[in-house]
Design an enzyme around this catalytic site. Structure first.
Site, PDB file in Angstrom:
ATOM      1  N   HIS A 100      37.507  39.398  36.137  1.00 16.22           N
ATOM      2  CA  HIS A 100      37.317  38.532  34.969  1.00 16.22           C
ATOM      3  C   HIS A 100      35.940  37.880  34.888  1.00 16.22           C
ATOM      4  O   HIS A 100      35.598  37.278  33.865  1.00 16.22           O
ATOM      5  CB  HIS A 100      38.428  37.479  34.902  1.00 16.22           C
ATOM      6  CG  HIS A 100      38.926  37.229  33.506  1.00 16.22           C
ATOM      7  ND1 HIS A 100      40.127  36.630  33.227  1.00 16.22           N
ATOM      8  CD2 HIS A 100      38.352  37.494  32.282  1.00 16.22           C
ATOM      9  CE1 HIS A 100      40.289  36.533  31.905  1.00 16.22           C
ATOM     10  NE2 HIS A 100      39.221  37.048  31.317  1.00 16.22           N
ATOM     11  N   ASP A 129      46.068  34.369  30.416  1.00 14.47           N
ATOM     12  CA  ASP A 129      45.824  34.438  31.857  1.00 14.47           C
ATOM     13  C   ASP A 129      46.841  33.553  32.579  1.00 14.47           C
ATOM     14  O   ASP A 129      47.300  32.553  32.014  1.00 14.47           O
ATOM     15  CB  ASP A 129      44.392  33.895  32.117  1.00 14.47           C
ATOM     16  CG  ASP A 129      43.766  34.394  33.406  1.00 14.47           C
ATOM     17  OD1 ASP A 129      44.487  34.542  34.405  1.00 14.47           O
ATOM     18  OD2 ASP A 129      42.539  34.599  33.411  1.00 14.47           O
ATOM     19  N   HIS A 131      45.700  32.089  35.092  1.00 19.06           N
ATOM     20  CA  HIS A 131      44.707  31.149  35.648  1.00 19.06           C
ATOM     21  C   HIS A 131      43.793  30.632  34.537  1.00 19.06           C
ATOM     22  O   HIS A 131      43.589  31.317  33.529  1.00 19.06           O
ATOM     23  CB  HIS A 131      43.841  31.873  36.691  1.00 19.06           C
ATOM     24  CG  HIS A 131      44.627  32.611  37.734  1.00 19.06           C
ATOM     25  ND1 HIS A 131      44.907  33.961  37.605  1.00 19.06           N
ATOM     26  CD2 HIS A 131      45.191  32.198  38.891  1.00 19.06           C
ATOM     27  CE1 HIS A 131      45.624  34.347  38.655  1.00 19.06           C
ATOM     28  NE2 HIS A 131      45.819  33.294  39.459  1.00 19.06           N
ATOM     29  N   ASP A 133      40.494  29.905  35.087  1.00 19.29           N
ATOM     30  CA  ASP A 133      39.146  30.459  35.331  1.00 19.29           C
ATOM     31  C   ASP A 133      38.054  29.515  34.840  1.00 19.29           C
ATOM     32  O   ASP A 133      37.018  29.947  34.321  1.00 19.29           O
ATOM     33  CB  ASP A 133      39.001  31.850  34.676  1.00 19.29           C
ATOM     34  CG  ASP A 133      39.923  32.879  35.316  1.00 19.29           C
ATOM     35  OD1 ASP A 133      40.472  32.614  36.402  1.00 19.29           O
ATOM     36  OD2 ASP A 133      40.103  33.961  34.723  1.00 19.29           O
ATOM     37  N   HIS A 146      35.093  35.119  39.483  1.00 14.02           N
ATOM     38  CA  HIS A 146      36.108  35.416  38.444  1.00 14.02           C
ATOM     39  C   HIS A 146      36.981  34.201  38.138  1.00 14.02           C
ATOM     40  O   HIS A 146      37.681  34.214  37.130  1.00 14.02           O
ATOM     41  CB  HIS A 146      36.956  36.654  38.795  1.00 14.02           C
ATOM     42  CG  HIS A 146      38.042  36.442  39.796  1.00 14.02           C
ATOM     43  ND1 HIS A 146      39.152  37.256  39.878  1.00 14.02           N
ATOM     44  CD2 HIS A 146      38.189  35.512  40.786  1.00 14.02           C
ATOM     45  CE1 HIS A 146      39.942  36.844  40.865  1.00 14.02           C
ATOM     46  NE2 HIS A 146      39.384  35.795  41.423  1.00 14.02           N
ATOM     47  N   ASP A 235      43.623  38.755  30.688  1.00 12.93           N
ATOM     48  CA  ASP A 235      43.744  39.049  32.120  1.00 12.93           C
ATOM     49  C   ASP A 235      45.146  39.602  32.329  1.00 12.93           C
ATOM     50  O   ASP A 235      46.137  38.935  31.996  1.00 12.93           O
ATOM     51  CB  ASP A 235      43.527  37.741  32.904  1.00 12.93           C
ATOM     52  CG  ASP A 235      43.533  37.932  34.410  1.00 12.93           C
ATOM     53  OD1 ASP A 235      44.216  38.857  34.910  1.00 12.93           O
ATOM     54  OD2 ASP A 235      42.870  37.127  35.088  1.00 12.93           O
ATOM     55  N   ASP A 237      46.950  39.721  34.725  1.00 12.47           N
ATOM     56  CA  ASP A 237      47.832  38.903  35.565  1.00 12.47           C
ATOM     57  C   ASP A 237      48.562  37.822  34.774  1.00 12.47           C
ATOM     58  O   ASP A 237      49.391  37.090  35.333  1.00 12.47           O
ATOM     59  CB  ASP A 237      47.108  38.352  36.803  1.00 12.47           C
ATOM     60  CG  ASP A 237      46.127  37.224  36.521  1.00 12.47           C
ATOM     61  OD1 ASP A 237      46.292  36.471  35.547  1.00 12.47           O
ATOM     62  OD2 ASP A 237      45.180  37.070  37.328  1.00 12.47           O
ATOM     63  N   GLU A 280      41.132  42.824  35.295  1.00  7.01           N
ATOM     64  CA  GLU A 280      41.910  42.578  36.524  1.00  7.01           C
ATOM     65  C   GLU A 280      43.008  43.601  36.806  1.00  7.01           C
ATOM     66  O   GLU A 280      43.858  43.367  37.663  1.00  7.01           O
ATOM     67  CB  GLU A 280      42.482  41.147  36.559  1.00  7.01           C
ATOM     68  CG  GLU A 280      41.427  40.038  36.512  1.00  7.01           C
ATOM     69  CD  GLU A 280      40.677  39.808  37.836  1.00  7.01           C
ATOM     70  OE1 GLU A 280      41.067  40.430  38.868  1.00  7.01           O
ATOM     71  OE2 GLU A 280      39.696  39.031  37.836  1.00  7.01           O
TER      72      GLU A 280
END
Ligand code: ARG
Ligand code: MN
Ligand code: MN
Ligand code: MN
Length: 310
Positions: A100, A129, A131, A133, A146, A235, A237, A280
């Site tokens: 990312h 995401d 996360h 980030d 990332h 992302d 994830d 990712e």
């Protein structure tokens, strides 16, 4: 219509090898053929995967705790230029990562093109995401870039050294007011403070449980408004590991594949989408689930680019 394609084999924003193989895997699964043959896009740009890991060097010592800072800075600076070249022609831009950290380059490129084409107008970013980030080099525990792209893109992290992301200029940055997150469930302590202090709009998995994905997407789009171009940074994830196990930092309790596709479909429906990143996917992790993860990635991109169910 026209689509600029940027294929980024790069893994330097984090520590696990293999995420650089994602573009090859996604193309190998037929994604680009489907976009041109089934969805009718005319593809532009280099449809060969560029190995950006070649830009990694020895003598890339950590700086402010960041790992591989010179390589990530150089790669994203180059990407910003490549994405800008596509976006300034008015093409939608699809970037397949890579980790990312590459979003520093892709968003810098589209933000600048949007400002030029729309009299200085800001661009909105929808960041899907697990996360946020949004660590600064100083708040990051891992030192992995990332986990920092949003901090650099919003100017919450800056640098006066060109080779350490100091190349980022004002016209390549985005406003925290036009940023919205969907899918968050693993946000670091320092990141929570940054989100709170800056009043950044974020829809966590808790919000999705409470309101449902339909209402959350509606609220996210209402927050950014109907008169502004959108960059979707996805992302993989964000999806639950049940659907996307092959990724570097999986977090349980995520989006279903349909919820992810639904977000992408709704962003497409706005007609405001100017760019998408898919990042990712790491086919070398959880090898048993690699093909499923790649399939999920293909599906997310198809949905964002206008594949319809009926
Ligand atoms: N918050 C953690 C960090 O800063 C994890 C970031 C994960 N980022 C990602 N793009 N998968 O290291
Ligand atoms: Mn993530
Ligand atoms: Mn964490
Ligand atoms: Mn991410």
């Amino acid at each position: 219509s026209d689509l600029g394609v940027v294929l980024v084999g790069f893994s330097g924003g984090q520590c696990k090898e293999g995420v650089d193989a994602a573009p090859t895997a996604l193309v190998g699964a037929g994604l680009l053929d489907q976009l041109s043959d089934e969805l009718g896009y005319k593809l532009h740009g280099d449809t060969e995967v560029h190995n950006f890991n070649e830009m990694r060097t020895a003598n890339d010592e950590p700086h402010r705790g960041m790992k591989n800072p010179r390589a990530v800075s150089a790669v994203t600076e180059k990407l910003a230029e490549q994405v800008y070249e596509q976006a300034k022609e008015g093409r939608m831009v699809l970037t397949l990562g890579g980790d990312h950290s590459i979003a520093i380059g892709t968003i810098a490129g589209t933000a600048k093109a949007v400002r030029e084409r729309h009299n200085g107008q800001d661009m909105a970013v929808i960041w899907v995401d697990a996360h946020a980030d949004i660590n600064t080099p100083e708040t990051s525990d891992s030192g992995n870039v990332h986990g920092m792209p949003v901090a650099f893109l919003t100017g919450l992290a800056t640098s006066d050294r060109k080779e350490m992301f100091g190349w980022l200029a004002d016209d390549q940055r985005i406003s925290t007011r036009k940023l919205v997150y969907i899918g968050l469930r693993d946000v670091d302590r320092g990141e929570k403070k940054i989100l709170r202090d800056n009043g950044i709009k974020a829809f966590s998995m808790h919000d999705i449980d409470r309101h449902g994905i339909g209402r959350v997407v509606e609220m996210a789009l209402a927050h950014i408004g109907t008169d502004i171009p959108i960059h979707l940074s996805f992302d993989v994830d964000a999806l639950d590991p049940m659907w996307a196990p092959s990724t570097g930092t999986p977090v349980r309790g995520g989006l279903t594949l349909r919820e992810g596709d639904y977000i992408a479909e709704c962003v497409h429906e706005t007609g405001q989408l100017v760019a998408m990143d898919l990042v990712e996917v790491n086919p070398s992790l959880e090898v048993a689930g690699a093909s499923e993860t790649v399939r999920a990635g293909v599906s997310l991109v198809r949905c964002a680019l206008g594949d319809t169910l009926l």
